[in-house]
Structure formats: structure tokens, C-alpha cells
Scaffold this motif. Structure first.
Motif, PDB file in Angstrom:
ATOM      1  N   LEU A  35       0.851  -1.208   0.000  1.00 40.02           N
ATOM      2  CA  LEU A  35       0.000   0.000   0.000  1.00 40.02           C
ATOM      3  C   LEU A  35       0.880   1.249   0.000  1.00 40.02           C
ATOM      4  O   LEU A  35       0.614   2.225  -0.713  1.00 40.02           O
ATOM      5  N   ILE A  46      -8.826   3.721  -8.571  1.00 36.93           N
ATOM      6  CA  ILE A  46      -7.963   2.550  -8.349  1.00 36.93           C
ATOM      7  C   ILE A  46      -8.785   1.271  -8.438  1.00 36.93           C
ATOM      8  O   ILE A  46      -9.891   1.180  -7.886  1.00 36.93           O
ATOM      9  N   ASP A  48      -8.760  -2.602  -7.328  1.00 34.43           N
ATOM     10  CA  ASP A  48      -8.131  -3.571  -6.420  1.00 34.43           C
ATOM     11  C   ASP A  48      -8.429  -4.964  -6.975  1.00 34.43           C
ATOM     12  O   ASP A  48      -9.565  -5.445  -6.910  1.00 34.43           O
ATOM     13  N   CYS A  51      -9.589  -8.538  -4.616  1.00 37.78           N
ATOM     14  CA  CYS A  51      -9.745  -7.713  -3.397  1.00 37.78           C
ATOM     15  C   CYS A  51     -10.145  -8.526  -2.170  1.00 37.78           C
ATOM     16  O   CYS A  51     -10.083  -8.022  -1.047  1.00 37.78           O
ATOM     17  N   THR A  57      -8.988  -2.881   0.492  1.00 40.18           N
ATOM     18  CA  THR A  57      -9.780  -1.997  -0.377  1.00 40.18           C
ATOM     19  C   THR A  57     -10.298  -0.805   0.436  1.00 40.18           C
ATOM     20  O   THR A  57     -10.275   0.343  -0.023  1.00 40.18           O
ATOM     21  N   LEU A  60      -7.739   1.849   0.806  1.00 39.38           N
ATOM     22  CA  LEU A  60      -7.607   2.704  -0.389  1.00 39.38           C
ATOM     23  C   LEU A  60      -8.700   3.776  -0.380  1.00 39.38           C
ATOM     24  O   LEU A  60      -8.451   4.938  -0.708  1.00 39.38           O
ATOM     25  N   VAL A  67     -12.542   3.684  -5.569  1.00 37.58           N
ATOM     26  CA  VAL A  67     -12.013   2.325  -5.709  1.00 37.58           C
ATOM     27  C   VAL A  67     -13.080   1.343  -6.176  1.00 37.58           C
ATOM     28  O   VAL A  67     -14.205   1.348  -5.679  1.00 37.58           O
ATOM     29  N   GLY A  69     -13.307  -2.842  -6.432  1.00 36.86           N
ATOM     30  CA  GLY A  69     -12.651  -4.113  -6.117  1.00 36.86           C
ATOM     31  C   GLY A  69     -13.247  -5.207  -6.980  1.00 36.86           C
ATOM     32  O   GLY A  69     -14.464  -5.219  -7.218  1.00 36.86           O
ATOM     33  N   PHE A 105      -4.060  -2.112  -8.170  1.00 41.98           N
ATOM     34  CA  PHE A 105      -3.393  -2.581  -6.961  1.00 41.98           C
ATOM     35  C   PHE A 105      -3.767  -4.041  -6.754  1.00 41.98           C
ATOM     36  O   PHE A 105      -4.888  -4.449  -7.063  1.00 41.98           O
ATOM     37  N   SER A 106      -2.829  -4.840  -6.234  1.00 44.57           N
ATOM     38  CA  SER A 106      -3.192  -6.221  -5.923  1.00 44.57           C
ATOM     39  C   SER A 106      -2.313  -6.748  -4.799  1.00 44.57           C
ATOM     40  O   SER A 106      -1.095  -6.566  -4.821  1.00 44.57           O
ATOM     41  N   ASN A 107      -2.930  -7.400  -3.821  1.00 45.75           N
ATOM     42  CA  ASN A 107      -2.168  -8.022  -2.732  1.00 45.75           C
ATOM     43  C   ASN A 107      -2.558  -9.491  -2.599  1.00 45.75           C
ATOM     44  O   ASN A 107      -3.739  -9.816  -2.443  1.00 45.75           O
ATOM     45  N   ALA A 135       1.835  -4.200  -7.016  1.00 47.17           N
ATOM     46  CA  ALA A 135       1.291  -5.438  -6.472  1.00 47.17           C
ATOM     47  C   ALA A 135       2.325  -6.220  -5.690  1.00 47.17           C
ATOM     48  O   ALA A 135       3.537  -6.014  -5.824  1.00 47.17           O
TER      49      ALA A 135
END
Ligand SMILES: C[S@@+](CC[C@H](N)C(=O)[O-])C[C@H]1O[C@@H](n2cnc3c(N)ncnc32)[C@H](O)[C@@H]1O
Length: 258
Positions: A35, A46, A48, A51, A57, A60, A67, A69, A105-107, A135
Motif C-alpha cells: 500500500l 484505483i 483492487d 480484493c 480496499t 484505499l 475504488v 474491487g 493494486f493487488s495483494n 502489487a
């Protein structure tokens, strides 16, 4: 064979938000550095990707971003929507967005998507020129000890253990090449060894993340399989105080659409 040429369908994995929070609450918590790398700005749009139940999320959104997701699991998306998020069921391997996002974004999700080039393609299409793809995912030797024990215990039962592996853990060189081929400039990319304390026994991790192995067996045989894998892993992943760790290695990157 490269992951995205694998002709087999993805082995089954089911996401139960309550079980995920119980056994894997550390996943979004440990997503804080990625992040920070994203550094979301107020007003940014953004996406996600993967998510999950929306814990990150929400962060963010709290940063002032607008956002969306997406996740392939209807259960995870229902949990994310219950937080009031704009969350939609969609596969990361078939993203339908055309422009509109300043960042993707990706986790802890991309390694579940074996068609890596299709994912990168979809992210590229979703981003505006100059947009960021930031990510973190499993990479390199991520969970190598755990995977080895899961595969070996299926092999011992005459099953194809390697065929049950649901993950794609790329090297730096592999993922960098894929990003550059699609027209990203890679700003930073690296592997991070991160042995991760688990909130309970290894069985909880296995039940949460290793269903594609466990479901190869009939229901009555599953508990013995999990116990056998735990026993095999204890000398490496459980310390003298009884604390379990997962042998995580993360691939973290930030890239920009040219
Ligand atoms: C370990 S969770 C991470 C969730 C969240 N990003 C977090 O940090 O807590 C992985 C997520 O990837 C999602 N996922 C797996 N395969 C996917 C796919 N093909 N497309 C979209 N999401 C996927 C799962 O449903 C799951 O919610």
C-alpha cells in the motif's frame, strides 16, 4: 511448461470469508508495505484486483481514492460489499475494463491466476497511459516446503500431487519480462523472504489455502492427509515454543503503463 500455457482447468479452491479472517487475517495486515508503495492519492481511480473481503480496499477508500474491487469469489465479494465497497465478481484473467483507472493494486492474489499474461493484458487495458500497476504476490520459492509436503503426501497415495498445485510463483526475471513485453516500464521489482507467523496450527493454513490438494481425496481421508502434512512440516516450520510459520517469499513490484 509456462504457467499460462497450462491446459488444465484451475483446481477447485473455495473462499469462505469467515475462515479467511480466522486463519489469514495476517494477509491484508502484511499488505501495508505494498500500500505504501502504491501511495494512493485522493481522487485517484484505483482497481483492487483480487480484493478478497475488502480489508485493504477499505484502506484505499480511506486514502480518498475512488475504488473498484474485483474478485472471482462471490462469497468474498459479498463480504466486501457488506463493508459498503464497490466490489464486483470478475476473474482477473478476463478483466473487462477499458481505461478509467489511474492505478491497479493487488495483494496476495495474482499467484492464484495462472494465466499471467491474460492478467497483465487486462490490467494494461484497464489503465490510463502513465497508470501504475503496483502489487505483491507469491514469488520464487514461496511456500516451497509446504507445497513439497502437500505434493509428496498426494504422490504417496498414488495421485498426481504436482497436478494439484494451484499457484504461479514467478521469478523476478519471468514477471519483469512479461510486464515489459506488454508495454510496462518496471520501476521496482524484487523478492522478499518473509517467514510469517501463523495465528494457529498449520492445519488452519492448509484448510484455508490448500483445498485444491485436499479435495483430491474423499472426505473421510482428508483429516489424515492434513495431519500427515503437518507432521512432515513440523521440524522445519514449528519452533520450540510451538509457533508455526509459513515459508513465504513475496514478489513486490511497481510498474507504469507507457
Ligand atoms: C489470499 S486472498 C487476498 C485477498 C486480499 N487482496 C487481501 O489482501 O486480503 C486471494 C484472493 O484472490 C482471489 N482470486 C483467486 N483467483 C482469482 C481470479 N482468477 N480472479 C480474481 N480473483 C481471484 C480469491 O478469490 C481471493 O479472494
Amino acid at each position: 511448461m509456462p504457467a499460462d500455457q497450462d491446459p488444465k482447468p484451475a483446481p477447485s479452491q473455495h473462499w469462505d470469508p469467515a475462515r479467511y479472517q480466522r486463519n489469514a487475517g495476517f494477509v491484508p495486515v502484511l499488505g501495508a508495505p505494498v500500500l505504501d508503495l502504491l501511495a494512493p492519492q485522493p481522487g485517484e481511480r484505483i482497481l483492487d484486483l483480487g480484493c478478497g473481503d475488502g480489508v485493504l480496499t477499505e484502506k484505499l477508500v480511506a486514502a480518498g481514492a475512488s475504488v473498484v474491487g474485483v474478485d472471482a469469489s462471490a462469497e468474498q465479494i459479498a463480504a466486501a460489499r457488506a463493508r459498503g465497497l464497490d466490489a464486483r465478481v470478475m476473474s482477473g484473467e478476463a478483466l473487462t475494463f477499458v481505461g478509467g483507472f489511474d492505478a491497479v493494486f493487488s495483494n496476495a492474489a495474482l499467484h492464484w491466476m495462472k494465466q499471467a499474461d491474460a492478467v497483465i493484458d487486462g490490467v494494461w487495458r484497464a489503465l490510463e497511459p502513465g497508470g501504475r500497476f503496483v502489487a505483491e504476490m507469491g514469488g520464487g520459492a514461496n511456500v516451497a516446503a509446504i507445497t513439497g509436503a502437500l505434493v509428496a503426501a498426494l504422490d504417496r497415495r498414488g495421485l498426481d500431487g504436482a497436478g494439484a498445485v494451484p499457484w504461479f510463483f514467478p521469478s523476478v526475471e519471468d514477471y519483469r519480462a512479461r510486464l515489459e513485453r506488454r508495454g510496462f516500464r518496471v520501476r521496482t521489482i524484487g523478492l522478499i523472504e518473509r517467514p510469517t507467523p501463523l495465528p494457529g496450527a498449520m492445519a488452519g493454513w492448509l484448510e484455508t489455502f490448500a483445498e485444491s490438494f485436499i479435495r483430491r481425496l474423499p472426505e473421510p481421508d482428508r483429516a489424515a492427509y492434513i495431519a500427515e502434512v503437518e507432521t512432515a512440516l513440523a521440524p522445519r516450520l514449528r519452533n520450540a515454543q510451538g509457533q508455526w510459520h509459513a515459508d513465504y517469499v513475496r514478489l513486490r513490484f511497481a510498474a507504469e503503463k507507457l
